[in-house]
Design an enzyme around this catalytic site. Structure first.
Site, mmCIF file in Angstrom:
data_model
loop_
_atom_site.group_PDB
_atom_site.id
_atom_site.type_symbol
_atom_site.label_atom_id
_atom_site.label_comp_id
_atom_site.label_asym_id
_atom_site.label_seq_id
_atom_site.Cartn_x
_atom_site.Cartn_y
_atom_site.Cartn_z
ATOM 1 N N LYS A 9 0.827 -1.205 0.000
ATOM 2 C CA LYS A 9 0.000 0.000 0.000
ATOM 3 C C LYS A 9 0.862 1.256 0.000
ATOM 4 C CE LYS A 9 -3.773 -2.299 2.477
ATOM 5 N NZ LYS A 9 -4.607 -2.279 3.696
ATOM 6 N N TYR A 49 -12.339 -2.398 -3.761
ATOM 7 C CA TYR A 49 -12.973 -2.305 -2.440
ATOM 8 C C TYR A 49 -14.497 -2.242 -2.509
ATOM 9 C CZ TYR A 49 -8.370 -1.545 -0.364
ATOM 10 O OH TYR A 49 -7.068 -1.696 0.062
ATOM 11 N N ARG A 85 -1.147 -14.915 3.826
ATOM 12 C CA ARG A 85 -1.866 -14.262 4.930
ATOM 13 C C ARG A 85 -1.128 -14.459 6.258
ATOM 14 N NH1 ARG A 85 -6.064 -10.766 3.992
ATOM 15 N NH2 ARG A 85 -7.090 -11.521 5.863
ATOM 16 N N THR A 91 -4.313 -7.502 10.985
ATOM 17 C CA THR A 91 -4.535 -6.192 10.367
ATOM 18 C C THR A 91 -3.847 -5.064 11.116
ATOM 19 O OG1 THR A 91 -6.641 -6.951 9.480
ATOM 20 C CG2 THR A 91 -6.321 -4.573 9.609
ATOM 21 N N ARG A 102 3.403 -7.181 9.203
ATOM 22 C CA ARG A 102 2.777 -6.116 9.996
ATOM 23 C C ARG A 102 3.308 -6.090 11.420
ATOM 24 N NH1 ARG A 102 -3.192 -7.275 7.584
ATOM 25 N NH2 ARG A 102 -3.069 -5.935 5.743
ATOM 26 N N ASN A 112 -1.475 -0.139 7.268
ATOM 27 C CA ASN A 112 -0.973 -1.475 7.574
ATOM 28 C C ASN A 112 -0.159 -2.086 6.443
ATOM 29 O OD1 ASN A 112 -3.007 -2.298 5.805
ATOM 30 N ND2 ASN A 112 -4.393 -2.872 7.456
ATOM 31 N N HIS A 115 -1.767 -5.521 1.441
ATOM 32 C CA HIS A 115 -3.025 -6.235 1.248
ATOM 33 C C HIS A 115 -2.686 -7.608 0.686
ATOM 34 C CE1 HIS A 115 -6.993 -7.380 -0.249
ATOM 35 N NE2 HIS A 115 -6.357 -7.762 -1.342
ATOM 36 N N GLU A 126 -9.359 -10.437 -7.718
ATOM 37 C CA GLU A 126 -8.379 -9.355 -7.625
ATOM 38 C C GLU A 126 -7.309 -9.471 -8.700
ATOM 39 O OE1 GLU A 126 -7.262 -9.668 -3.499
ATOM 40 O OE2 GLU A 126 -9.124 -8.707 -2.839
#
Length: 153
Positions: A9, A49, A85, A91, A102, A112, A115, A126
């Site tokens: 991000k 989103y 993940r 998150t 993270r 964060n 994604h 996606e």
């Protein structure tokens, strides 16, 4: 083999963490089959989103994701969605386990850094949005030393 979608991000790009973040996936043994840096427009952000449209945080989310470039990746491997993940972590960086992306680099729930698709269905949707041209197909020679043959059954 699964292919999942990951993007660093704007906060991760601005903090200079793209290489460090990608390194985590490659060191794990996952294969990069697509990569591009881009400035996200409101149309693409809205499509990505769409499930959050109408929620109170949606306008801020769109503003954030369009505020600066992102780095998008298609990542392939056995159980790539779940493995990715796990590497990413919870998150909120303050609550994420040490050793996760993270957990090691984040202190925020909103900023964060990364994604990652949360399911095969999300990954497919996606990837079609962000890599409409498709991803690369190539044999990664280190897979011979990454996976036991029974992992590939």
């Amino acid at each position: 083999m699964e292919t999942t979608f990951i993007f660093v991000k704007p906060d991760g790009v601005q903090r200079g963490l793209v290489g460090e973040i990608l390194n985590r996936f490659e060191r794990k043994g996952l294969q990069v089959v697509g990569a591009k840096m881009l400035r996200v427009d409101e149309d693409l952000a809205g499509k990505h989103y769409a499930e959050h449209e109408g929620k109170p945080f949606y306008p801020g989310l769109i503003k954030f994701i369009t505020s600066s470039p992102i780095m998008a990746f298609a990542i392939r491997g056995v159980d790539a969605v779940t493995v990715s993940r796990t590497l990413i972590g919870a998150t909120n960086g303050r609550k994420a386990d040490p050793g996760t992306i993270r957990g090691d680099f984040g202190l925020s729930g909103g900023f964060n850094m990364i994604h990652g698709s949360d399911s095969i269905e999300s990954a497919n949707r996606e990837l079609a949005l962000w890599f409409p041209e498709g991803t690369l197909e190539y044999d990664k020679s280190s897979n011979l030393w990454t996976y036991d043959p029974s992992d590939l059954d």
